[in-house]
Design an enzyme around this catalytic site. Structure first.
Site, PDB file in Angstrom:
ATOM      1  N   HIS A  57     -68.011  -6.780  20.589  1.00  0.00           N
ATOM      2  CA  HIS A  57     -67.898  -6.775  21.643  1.00  0.00           C
ATOM      3  C   HIS A  57     -68.338  -5.167  22.700  1.00  0.00           C
ATOM      4  O   HIS A  57     -68.674  -5.886  23.275  1.00  0.00           O
ATOM      5  CB  HIS A  57     -66.537  -5.892  22.288  1.00  0.00           C
ATOM      6  CG  HIS A  57     -64.966  -6.085  21.490  1.00  0.00           C
ATOM      7  ND1 HIS A  57     -64.513  -7.468  22.242  1.00  0.00           N
ATOM      8  CD2 HIS A  57     -63.717  -5.412  21.043  1.00  0.00           C
ATOM      9  CE1 HIS A  57     -63.153  -7.973  21.952  1.00  0.00           C
ATOM     10  NE2 HIS A  57     -62.668  -6.941  21.237  1.00  0.00           N
ATOM     11  N   HIS A  99     -66.308  -5.696  14.085  1.00  0.00           N
ATOM     12  CA  HIS A  99     -65.273  -6.442  15.864  1.00  0.00           C
ATOM     13  C   HIS A  99     -66.040  -5.542  17.088  1.00  0.00           C
ATOM     14  O   HIS A  99     -65.802  -5.978  17.747  1.00  0.00           O
ATOM     15  CB  HIS A  99     -63.713  -6.922  15.444  1.00  0.00           C
ATOM     16  CG  HIS A  99     -63.355  -6.730  16.081  1.00  0.00           C
ATOM     17  ND1 HIS A  99     -62.577  -8.108  16.400  1.00  0.00           N
ATOM     18  CD2 HIS A  99     -62.855  -6.397  17.748  1.00  0.00           C
ATOM     19  CE1 HIS A  99     -61.794  -8.397  17.395  1.00  0.00           C
ATOM     20  NE2 HIS A  99     -62.118  -7.606  18.089  1.00  0.00           N
ATOM     21  N   GLU A 100     -65.663  -3.629  16.820  1.00  0.00           N
ATOM     22  CA  GLU A 100     -65.283  -3.359  17.919  1.00  0.00           C
ATOM     23  C   GLU A 100     -66.912  -3.438  18.321  1.00  0.00           C
ATOM     24  O   GLU A 100     -67.882  -2.921  19.944  1.00  0.00           O
ATOM     25  CB  GLU A 100     -65.204  -2.078  17.586  1.00  0.00           C
ATOM     26  CG  GLU A 100     -64.077  -1.503  17.340  1.00  0.00           C
ATOM     27  CD  GLU A 100     -63.111  -2.417  18.211  1.00  0.00           C
ATOM     28  OE1 GLU A 100     -63.535  -2.130  19.343  1.00  0.00           O
ATOM     29  OE2 GLU A 100     -61.473  -2.846  18.092  1.00  0.00           O
ATOM     30  N   TYR A 132     -58.001 -12.962  16.666  1.00  0.00           N
ATOM     31  CA  TYR A 132     -56.527 -12.113  16.284  1.00  0.00           C
ATOM     32  C   TYR A 132     -56.438 -12.920  15.246  1.00  0.00           C
ATOM     33  O   TYR A 132     -56.058 -13.973  14.794  1.00  0.00           O
ATOM     34  CB  TYR A 132     -55.677 -12.354  17.569  1.00  0.00           C
ATOM     35  CG  TYR A 132     -55.794 -11.926  18.864  1.00  0.00           C
ATOM     36  CD1 TYR A 132     -57.002 -10.363  18.672  1.00  0.00           C
ATOM     37  CD2 TYR A 132     -54.593 -12.003  19.455  1.00  0.00           C
ATOM     38  CE1 TYR A 132     -56.771  -9.632  20.473  1.00  0.00           C
ATOM     39  CE2 TYR A 132     -54.529 -11.343  20.544  1.00  0.00           C
ATOM     40  CZ  TYR A 132     -55.549 -10.397  21.447  1.00  0.00           C
ATOM     41  OH  TYR A 132     -55.582  -9.549  22.366  1.00  0.00           O
ATOM     42  N   HIS A 180     -62.461 -11.504  23.105  1.00  0.00           N
ATOM     43  CA  HIS A 180     -61.886 -12.538  22.031  1.00  0.00           C
ATOM     44  C   HIS A 180     -61.704 -14.572  21.696  1.00  0.00           C
ATOM     45  O   HIS A 180     -61.978 -14.548  22.204  1.00  0.00           O
ATOM     46  CB  HIS A 180     -60.374 -11.935  21.495  1.00  0.00           C
ATOM     47  CG  HIS A 180     -60.334 -10.783  20.862  1.00  0.00           C
ATOM     48  ND1 HIS A 180     -59.830  -9.551  22.783  1.00  0.00           N
ATOM     49  CD2 HIS A 180     -60.883  -9.892  20.564  1.00  0.00           C
ATOM     50  CE1 HIS A 180     -59.706  -8.319  22.048  1.00  0.00           C
ATOM     51  NE2 HIS A 180     -60.355  -8.205  21.042  1.00  0.00           N
TER      52      HIS A 180
END
Ligand SMILES: [Zn+2]
Length: 327
Positions: free
Chosen positions: A178, A174-175, A233, A184
């Site tokens: 980014h 996930h990071e 999320y 998101h």
């Protein structure tokens, strides 16, 4: 003569258009975030993430007080001031260094996450060398899990606090996504057709974590809304009362907020953003340019020798490299 001048003008125009087009393709519009992008790593976030465990609902990157929980452009970074856009990584190459204080299990998870990018996309994480001006620095400060979005220019941090951010591979992926240039999933501009945001259950002051991207600022790269994206999320993110903050309007298979790894559409989006060419083999995407294990081995050895301190046994990487035991 007129013809020659006209030809010259046309080719000049074409090359200007080429530059303009390729420039706009490479850019990532962050203007809608404004000054909220900027902040400082926080020990309070670190303390919250420190106490996170897999049995509680939600993900550690949803515990941050940063923009949308885990997006942060630290003040004093390479490009100070108001950033309205960042960019993609040229040719999908992301130079990296690892300077965090990670143990063998955590190094193994980092390696698996990077390998997952290499197996499924044409993004290439390569150990940084002296010629790389722009690179990510994977760190482990006690400030939670966070990253900026896209390539800022210069050294940019992807922070993975040791307790919390390296429990599931999906948080690492996930990071890094980014840092690759993605935001998101649940804030896509068309998300209202797919999910309902329950504002009454969101913690005070956290409502803007659920702001939709304005039309035209982001792209799903032809993919439909993805409930199971690793960039989505969890359904209780930023809940004030233990009740859900996001409910789906449509049926889907899988889990909202999963952090087991890439969804199929995550892979599709990355490969479209970076114009990877795909094959139709059963093993899925095959990178066109593979990074030789030789170059990874040598590079990682250099980087790992800089990691201090390592409180663990030597780490045996799949490419044969054994991490030095410093303590
Ligand atoms: Zn995030």
């Amino acid at each position: 003569m007129d013809f020659l001048i006209s030809m010259l003008f046309t080719s000049l125009l074409v090359s200007i258009l080429d530059v303009t087009t390729s420039k706009s393709i490479e850019q990532i519009d962050l203007s809608h975030y404004g000054p909220r992008l900027f902040g400082n790593p926080s020990k309070d976030v670190g303390a919250a993430v420190e106490h996170w465990n897999e049995n509680q609902s939600g993900n550690p990157e949803e515990l941050g007080s940063y923009l949308e929980g885990d997006i942060l452009f630290p003040r004093g970074n390479a490009r100070n001031g108001l950033i309205t856009e960042t960019s993609r990584w040229p040719n999908g190459v992301i130079p990296f260094e690892i300077v965090g204080d990670f143990d063998a299990r955590q190094m193994d998870l980092l390696e698996k996450a990077i390998n997952s990018y290499h197996d499924n996309t044409c993004l290439k994480f390569v150990p940084k060398d002296t010629t790389n001006k722009d690179y990510i620095s994977i760190q482990s400060s006690d400030s939670g899990c966070w990253s900026s979005v896209g390539r800022i220019g210069g050294r940019q941090v992807v922070n993975l606090q040791r307790n919390g951010c390296l429990t599931t591979i999906g948080t690492v992926i996930h990071e890094l996504m980014h840092a690759s240039g993605f935001t998101h999933e649940q804030n896509r501009e068309e998300r209202d057709d797919f999910v309902k945001i329950l504002q009454q259950n969101i913690k005070a002051d956290y409502a803007n974590n659920f702001e939709k991207a304005p039309a035209g600022t982001t792209s799903g790269f032809g993919t439909t809304y993805d409930f199971t994206s690793v960039m989505h999320y969890s359904d209780h993110a930023f809940s004030s009362n233990g009740q859900p903050t996001i409910v789906s309007k449509k049926q889907f298979d899988g889990k909202m907020g999963q952090r087991d790894g890439f969804s199929k559409m995550d892979i599709e989006k990355i490969n479209k953003m970076y114009k990877c060419s795909s094959t139709t083999t059963s093993s899925g995407y095959k990178p066109q340019v593979s990074v030789s294990s030789q170059s990874i081995s040598g590079g990682i050895e250099d980087i790992l020798s800089m990691i201090i301190p390592i409180h663990d046994k030597p780490h045996q990487m799949s490419n044969g490299y054994k991490k030095k035991s410093i303590l």
